[in-house]
Design a protein around this motif. Structure first.
Motif, short mmCIF file in Angstrom:
data_model
loop_
_atom_site.label_atom_id
_atom_site.label_comp_id
_atom_site.label_asym_id
_atom_site.label_seq_id
_atom_site.Cartn_x
_atom_site.Cartn_y
_atom_site.Cartn_z
N TYR A 1 0.86 -1.17 0.00
CA TYR A 1 0.00 0.00 0.00
C TYR A 1 0.90 1.22 0.00
O TYR A 1 1.85 1.29 0.78
CB TYR A 1 -0.92 0.03 1.22
CG TYR A 1 -1.85 1.22 1.22
CD1 TYR A 1 -2.98 1.21 0.43
CD2 TYR A 1 -1.56 2.34 1.97
CE1 TYR A 1 -3.83 2.31 0.40
CE2 TYR A 1 -2.40 3.44 1.94
CZ TYR A 1 -3.54 3.43 1.15
OH TYR A 1 -4.37 4.51 1.12
N ASP B 1 -0.80 6.47 -3.97
CA ASP B 1 -1.85 5.86 -4.78
C ASP B 1 -2.88 5.32 -3.79
O ASP B 1 -3.02 4.11 -3.61
CB ASP B 1 -1.27 4.75 -5.65
CG ASP B 1 -2.24 4.23 -6.70
OD1 ASP B 1 -3.35 4.80 -6.84
OD2 ASP B 1 -1.90 3.24 -7.36
N ALA C 1 -5.59 2.25 -4.01
CA ALA C 1 -5.15 0.96 -4.54
C ALA C 1 -4.28 0.17 -3.56
O ALA C 1 -3.61 0.73 -2.71
CB ALA C 1 -4.38 1.16 -5.83
N ARG D 1 -1.57 -3.43 -3.96
CA ARG D 1 -0.93 -4.31 -4.92
C ARG D 1 -0.61 -5.63 -4.24
O ARG D 1 -0.27 -5.65 -3.06
CB ARG D 1 0.36 -3.69 -5.46
CG ARG D 1 0.16 -2.47 -6.29
CD ARG D 1 1.44 -1.98 -6.96
NE ARG D 1 2.67 -2.34 -6.30
CZ ARG D 1 3.44 -1.50 -5.62
NH1 ARG D 1 3.10 -0.24 -5.49
NH2 ARG D 1 4.55 -1.91 -5.07
N THR E 1 1.96 -8.77 -5.01
CA THR E 1 3.06 -9.18 -5.88
C THR E 1 3.43 -10.63 -5.60
O THR E 1 3.56 -11.04 -4.45
CB THR E 1 4.29 -8.28 -5.67
OG1 THR E 1 3.90 -6.93 -5.88
CG2 THR E 1 5.42 -8.64 -6.62
N CYS F 1 2.57 -8.51 -10.59
CA CYS F 1 1.93 -7.61 -9.64
C CYS F 1 0.52 -7.29 -10.11
O CYS F 1 0.32 -6.92 -11.26
CB CYS F 1 2.76 -6.33 -9.53
SG CYS F 1 2.08 -5.16 -8.36
N TRP F 2 -0.44 -7.50 -9.23
CA TRP F 2 -1.83 -7.15 -9.50
C TRP F 2 -2.18 -5.94 -8.66
O TRP F 2 -1.90 -5.91 -7.46
CB TRP F 2 -2.74 -8.32 -9.13
CG TRP F 2 -2.66 -9.45 -10.10
CD1 TRP F 2 -1.73 -10.44 -10.12
CD2 TRP F 2 -3.54 -9.69 -11.19
NE1 TRP F 2 -1.98 -11.30 -11.16
CE2 TRP F 2 -3.09 -10.86 -11.83
CE3 TRP F 2 -4.66 -9.04 -11.69
CZ2 TRP F 2 -3.73 -11.38 -12.95
CZ3 TRP F 2 -5.30 -9.57 -12.79
CH2 TRP F 2 -4.83 -10.73 -13.42
N THR F 3 -2.82 -4.95 -9.26
CA THR F 3 -3.27 -3.75 -8.56
C THR F 3 -4.78 -3.73 -8.58
O THR F 3 -5.40 -3.94 -9.63
CB THR F 3 -2.70 -2.48 -9.24
OG1 THR F 3 -1.28 -2.57 -9.27
CG2 THR F 3 -3.12 -1.23 -8.50
#
Length: 138
Positions: free
Chosen positions: A29, A33, A36, A38, A40, A53-55
């Motif tokens: 975190y 941003d 959002a 993420r 990983t 990596c997914w956000t």
């Protein structure tokens, strides 16, 4: 004060075989941003052999602790006692992982201390972002 939170979590990859493989993953975190998070996955755990990596929305992760949430590439839902399921949908296929809900709650609490829920907009510098967009457009 730090602007980033990183928390390692143990994910279990749900595969066609009955056994689940343990995968180290990291939740991130960053208050720059603020809406959002993420997640990983390290290179050895991915088909491509590179970090993946997914956000997705912090709100999605929080809501998915108590009920099924998400309609797009990332979906989150509770599963049994102290497990949360995250589904990651991509053209190459779907990855489904289980994580400890207590780890997710801990991560969300830490991110809430950094940027309280409902105050994310206060972290944004819209004038700066708009100036950057306009600079690149000229």
């Amino acid at each position: 004060m730090s602007t980033v939170i990183e928390q390692p979590v143990e994910a279990r990859l749900v595969a066609a075989a009955p056994r689940m493989q343990h995968i180290p993953a990291t939740l991130h975190y960053d208050r720059t941003d603020p809406f959002a998070v993420r997640m990983t996955f390290p290179a050895p755990a991915t088909l491509e052999g590179v970090d993946v990596c997914w956000t997705f929305a912090r709100e999605l992760l929080a809501a998915g602790l108590t009920r099924a949430e998400g309609q797009g590439d990332v979906r989150v839902r509770p599963y049994g006692y102290d497990r949360t399921v995250l589904e990651f949908h991509a053209p190459e296929g779907t990855a489904i992982v289980h994580v400890h809900s207590s780890d997710v709650r801990s991560f969300l609490a830490a991110s809430g201390e950094l940027v309280p829920v409902g105050h994310e907009h206060l972290q944004l510098d819209l004038d700066h972002d708009l100036a950057e967009l306009m600079r690149d457009a000229c």
